[in-house]
Motif scaffolding. Structure first.
Motif, PDB file in Angstrom:
ATOM      1  N   GLU B  39     -15.789 -21.754  22.407  1.00  0.00           N
ATOM      2  CA  GLU B  39     -16.499 -23.398  21.809  1.00  0.00           C
ATOM      3  C   GLU B  39     -16.571 -22.687  20.497  1.00  0.00           C
ATOM      4  OE1 GLU B  39     -19.159 -25.278  23.988  1.00  0.00           O
ATOM      5  OE2 GLU B  39     -18.275 -25.167  25.863  1.00  0.00           O
ATOM      6  N   LEU B  40     -17.280 -21.916  19.860  1.00  0.00           N
ATOM      7  CA  LEU B  40     -17.650 -21.631  18.418  1.00  0.00           C
ATOM      8  C   LEU B  40     -16.377 -21.338  17.785  1.00  0.00           C
ATOM      9  CD1 LEU B  40     -19.533 -20.635  16.319  1.00  0.00           C
ATOM     10  CD2 LEU B  40     -19.385 -18.449  17.109  1.00  0.00           C
ATOM     11  N   LEU B  41     -15.308 -20.513  18.456  1.00  0.00           N
ATOM     12  CA  LEU B  41     -14.213 -20.221  17.840  1.00  0.00           C
ATOM     13  C   LEU B  41     -13.286 -21.579  17.686  1.00  0.00           C
ATOM     14  CD1 LEU B  41     -12.372 -17.644  17.297  1.00  0.00           C
ATOM     15  CD2 LEU B  41     -11.453 -17.918  19.524  1.00  0.00           C
ATOM     16  N   GLU B  42     -13.449 -22.360  18.581  1.00  0.00           N
ATOM     17  CA  GLU B  42     -12.606 -23.646  18.424  1.00  0.00           C
ATOM     18  C   GLU B  42     -12.861 -24.357  17.205  1.00  0.00           C
ATOM     19  OE1 GLU B  42     -13.188 -26.579  21.647  1.00  0.00           O
ATOM     20  OE2 GLU B  42     -11.062 -27.373  21.188  1.00  0.00           O
ATOM     21  N   LEU B  43     -14.152 -24.217  16.404  1.00  0.00           N
ATOM     22  CA  LEU B  43     -14.459 -24.778  15.281  1.00  0.00           C
ATOM     23  C   LEU B  43     -13.773 -24.407  14.049  1.00  0.00           C
ATOM     24  CD1 LEU B  43     -18.317 -25.044  15.690  1.00  0.00           C
ATOM     25  CD2 LEU B  43     -16.743 -26.665  16.212  1.00  0.00           C
ATOM     26  N   TYR B  44     -13.026 -23.239  14.329  1.00  0.00           N
ATOM     27  CA  TYR B  44     -12.186 -22.643  13.373  1.00  0.00           C
ATOM     28  C   TYR B  44     -10.598 -22.853  13.436  1.00  0.00           C
ATOM     29  CZ  TYR B  44     -16.165 -20.482  11.398  1.00  0.00           C
ATOM     30  OH  TYR B  44     -17.449 -20.203  10.841  1.00  0.00           O
ATOM     31  N   LEU B  45     -10.360 -23.529  14.673  1.00  0.00           N
ATOM     32  CA  LEU B  45      -8.731 -23.723  15.084  1.00  0.00           C
ATOM     33  C   LEU B  45      -8.132 -24.395  14.101  1.00  0.00           C
ATOM     34  CD1 LEU B  45      -6.717 -22.967  17.245  1.00  0.00           C
ATOM     35  CD2 LEU B  45      -7.415 -25.038  18.695  1.00  0.00           C
ATOM     36  N   TRP B  46      -6.959 -23.954  13.765  1.00  0.00           N
ATOM     37  CA  TRP B  46      -6.023 -24.645  12.607  1.00  0.00           C
ATOM     38  C   TRP B  46      -6.748 -24.735  11.469  1.00  0.00           C
ATOM     39  CZ3 TRP B  46      -2.549 -23.880  16.144  1.00  0.00           C
ATOM     40  CH2 TRP B  46      -2.632 -24.575  17.412  1.00  0.00           C
ATOM     41  N   LYS B  47      -7.606 -24.178  11.126  1.00  0.00           N
ATOM     42  CA  LYS B  47      -8.524 -24.346  10.014  1.00  0.00           C
ATOM     43  C   LYS B  47      -8.862 -23.058   8.917  1.00  0.00           C
ATOM     44  CE  LYS B  47     -11.407 -28.378  11.193  1.00  0.00           C
ATOM     45  NZ  LYS B  47     -11.731 -28.905  12.463  1.00  0.00           N
ATOM     46  N   SER B  48      -9.210 -23.209   7.824  1.00  0.00           N
ATOM     47  CA  SER B  48      -9.652 -21.942   6.949  1.00  0.00           C
ATOM     48  C   SER B  48     -10.982 -21.888   7.331  1.00  0.00           C
ATOM     49  CB  SER B  48      -9.265 -22.290   5.739  1.00  0.00           C
ATOM     50  OG  SER B  48     -10.174 -23.279   5.051  1.00  0.00           O
ATOM     51  N   PRO B  49     -11.539 -20.592   7.060  1.00  0.00           N
ATOM     52  CA  PRO B  49     -13.069 -20.476   7.065  1.00  0.00           C
ATOM     53  C   PRO B  49     -14.177 -21.309   6.817  1.00  0.00           C
ATOM     54  CG  PRO B  49     -12.055 -18.202   6.477  1.00  0.00           C
ATOM     55  CD  PRO B  49     -10.883 -19.602   6.203  1.00  0.00           C
ATOM     56  N   GLU B  50     -13.847 -22.049   5.809  1.00  0.00           N
ATOM     57  CA  GLU B  50     -14.855 -23.091   5.179  1.00  0.00           C
ATOM     58  C   GLU B  50     -14.629 -24.300   5.678  1.00  0.00           C
ATOM     59  OE1 GLU B  50     -12.941 -20.078   3.086  1.00  0.00           O
ATOM     60  OE2 GLU B  50     -11.900 -21.982   3.014  1.00  0.00           O
ATOM     61  N   GLN B  51     -13.673 -24.629   6.534  1.00  0.00           N
ATOM     62  CA  GLN B  51     -13.512 -25.870   6.961  1.00  0.00           C
ATOM     63  C   GLN B  51     -14.306 -26.417   8.311  1.00  0.00           C
ATOM     64  OE1 GLN B  51      -9.129 -26.029   6.927  1.00  0.00           O
ATOM     65  NE2 GLN B  51      -9.226 -27.383   5.372  1.00  0.00           N
ATOM     66  N   ALA B  52     -14.923 -25.161   9.057  1.00  0.00           N
ATOM     67  CA  ALA B  52     -15.711 -25.731  10.154  1.00  0.00           C
ATOM     68  C   ALA B  52     -16.812 -26.528   9.767  1.00  0.00           C
ATOM     69  CB  ALA B  52     -16.129 -24.313  10.785  1.00  0.00           C
ATOM     70  N   ASN B  53     -17.110 -27.352  10.979  1.00  0.00           N
ATOM     71  CA  ASN B  53     -18.262 -28.524  10.803  1.00  0.00           C
ATOM     72  C   ASN B  53     -19.556 -27.820  10.974  1.00  0.00           C
ATOM     73  OD1 ASN B  53     -20.291 -29.990  12.072  1.00  0.00           O
ATOM     74  ND2 ASN B  53     -18.644 -31.591  12.328  1.00  0.00           N
TER      75      ASN B  53
END
Lengths: 109, 109, 109, 109
Positions: B39-53
């Motif tokens: 679930e933590l990993l999902e926050l980075y899916l399709w995103k760059s490292p700085e884009q996670a909520n």
């Protein structure tokens, strides 16, 4: 110094001695955390809970916690603060009267 | 009391208020840890490292650490002891002169 | 047309209708695969093997296979070829006489 | 015979030659699937998408698909049927007009 800070400092020192911060962006740290979690899980594969190798459990759980601490440091998060905050939030998602003695997910209470 | 003990006590209290220890065998705790890590990993899916909520990062990382602490408690492991021990062992697997500045795995050094 | 090709074509069409290939680099596809695998795993959390919700199992296993097929397509891999090849390699790692009736990993046979 | 059936038969034969069905309950098969997914993910750790070792990618993706097929067989699920069904359901969750060109999750469209 707290235990959390002591462990985090040791992890940061280890990382910096090897000039590894260049690889440690938050996304890859999250990946590493997942990989270690799966290595821990593997100790239980085809086994009952008591059959996992105790020595390897120490190592794999340490690896998981290590990456969790590195990720907290990278994100500037206070580990105790976020954990206590989530326990409070979980108290609302899982009221005692609705969740006592059952393992239903919060959206199925 | 250390931060680790404070967090662990709060997690144990939460568990016992809800009579959840019956579900918390080590294998299922390891499963839960993996699920939260994903679930933590999902926050980075399709995103760059700085884009996670950021708000969700606090919650998901807290969930991962929570299950890691519950698993340590179930297994009777001292969190700081196993983490510091693993850092020492990693120092042998990853000598500074061989691993500095590169991300190769220990069996490829 | 084989079943594998039929499923892969449908997945590619779905992706392209939504202009999603820009997000589908191999690393993020591997991330997505892991996230879906954990959602499947969650159906067994705190449960015995027969207690998982059958409808959700269909959905989550389909999601895992979907991303596996998208990753194979991205990497230009023939699914049947790599699976049959790995079965052959596993036959060497796990000779019948050494592995029959036991679940030991190949490096512990 | 379809490719899916051919691969599934080979996996079942491999399992039965080693008398491994006793270990292959659905929950442990889901665990194995997650462990292999993480081994695949590890090939991308600290790397960009194009840097993963191609030979190992073939092996790890094959392992993931292998366990997915064993799980489908254990659960009595038709792989093509559940995949095509999920693509249809995803079409409703992700209408083209709302999801085209963006990677937002269905509950954030």
């Amino acid at each position: 110094m707290t235990d959390i800070q002591e462990m985090t400092d040791a992890l940061i020192e280890f990382r910096d001695q090897r000039d590894w911060e260049q690889f440690h962006n938050a996304k890859d740290l999250a990946l590493a955390l997942n990989i270690e979690a799966a290595e821990l899980l593997e100790l239980y594969l085809w086994k009952s809970p008591e059959q996992a190798n105790p020595e390897k459990l120490r190592e794999e759980l340490a690896d998981v916690i290590g990456y969790a601490l590195l990720l907290a440091e990278k994100l500037g998060l206070d580990v105790k603060e976020i954990v206590m905050e989530k326990i409070r939030k979980n108290g609302i998602k899982y009221p005692v009267d609705k969740s006592k003695g059952n393992a239903r997910k919060y959206n199925e209470l």
